[in-house]
Write an enzyme that holds these catalytic residues in place. Sequence first.
Site, mmCIF file in Angstrom:
data_model
loop_
_atom_site.group_PDB
_atom_site.id
_atom_site.type_symbol
_atom_site.label_atom_id
_atom_site.label_comp_id
_atom_site.label_asym_id
_atom_site.label_seq_id
_atom_site.Cartn_x
_atom_site.Cartn_y
_atom_site.Cartn_z
ATOM 1 N NE ARG A 279 -2.449 1.153 3.599
ATOM 2 C CZ ARG A 279 -3.205 1.099 4.700
ATOM 3 N NH1 ARG A 279 -4.533 0.963 4.585
ATOM 4 N NH2 ARG A 279 -2.667 1.159 5.897
ATOM 5 C CE LYS B 74 -1.684 4.557 6.917
ATOM 6 N NZ LYS B 74 -2.981 4.963 7.486
ATOM 7 C CD GLU C 242 -11.780 7.101 4.650
ATOM 8 O OE1 GLU C 242 -11.096 6.069 4.835
ATOM 9 O OE2 GLU C 242 -11.381 8.065 3.963
#
EC number: 2.6.1.21
Length: 384
Positions: free
Chosen positions: A139, A233, A266
């Site tokens: 990721r 991220k 989220e």
Amino acid sequence: MVSLFVCYPKSIAGFSPEFTVNNWNLRSLSQVPCSLGHGFRFPRQLRRGRKILMCSDSSSQSWNVPVLSSSEVAERLKLAREGQQFLAMYSSVVDGITTDPAAMVLPLDDHMVHRGHGVFDTAMIVNGYLYELDQHLDRILRSASMAKIPLPFDRETIKRILIQTVSVSECRDGSLRYWLSAGPGDFLLSPSQGLKPTLYAIVIKTNLAINPAGVKVVTSSIPIKPPEFATVKSVNYLPNVLSQMEAEAKGAYAGIWLGEDGFIAEGPNMNVAFVVNGGKELVMPRFDNVLSGCTAKRTLTLAEQLVSKGMLKSVKVMDVTVEDGKKADEMMLIGSGVLIRPVIQWDEEFIGDGKEGPIAKALLDLLLEDMRSGPPSVRVLVPY
């Protein structure tokens, strides 16, 4: 001691006697002709050793700022780190690992610091194993690509560095956090001047916090990140921070974001899931416009065991409306920081019967078992 004395019995054209430390322009002041007779005196050079700049204005205020040696800086950093469980840090700037908390620092001119041009990820250390390291590593590499940050090393080298940093720390239960940055070198906006990308990693001693008690969440009023940024991220977490602060100010555990399409998205650093249709179906919002949670994806896989046992009929990833979410039999937050946390109230409405549900508990048990004895695909042994 070197002092700067500024005396001004009357105003000078272009200068106000209401000078402060923040707005003094010494270059401009030094160009004022001495023939004006307003008493400006400047030191010609600073002496070595301890130096203090004393600034005084017409109200007789003084500021004393010590100029520290490198050893004094290190000592003060050690004092500032007291009580923190920082066990080891790797920095590609120095190409090495340190176990001295005072040396665990970043360059101020790193673009991750002053421009937010950096990405990060984490992995839990459980009983001497790194949990889902490969999944988190994949990721961060995707995030780096989307943020246009070149890799300082190839994937396997980064993985070896991370494992070695944990090994040096001798930490068997804690957290590994790591960053990829555009790198240090200047204070410009883009890294176009040939900056060298950097890798940082730190090992933190923590205890795995397991709290199955249900919590309250609120709908966040802070605008959600656009998908182009929400799916990366990055270190740009200001919206997340503000959402969390807003929730805490309202007496809630976390805020819940809604997407631009009105569907549930989220939390500030966790995914959400629901049990619907009489407690027989686990549904989770799509990852298209939010961060793809490694723990959430692993939970979806583990949930298939509950289907085999007859506790669930199906597991789905789909759009979830606010109405359906608030009418769910169960709601839960999922992430590496919270693991699986039941939600018993959303805004003013209780979820289900207002108590922790059986599916959240069963999923937490499966996740904990996976962390302690899961397959090699999710557990990497650290060679201490």
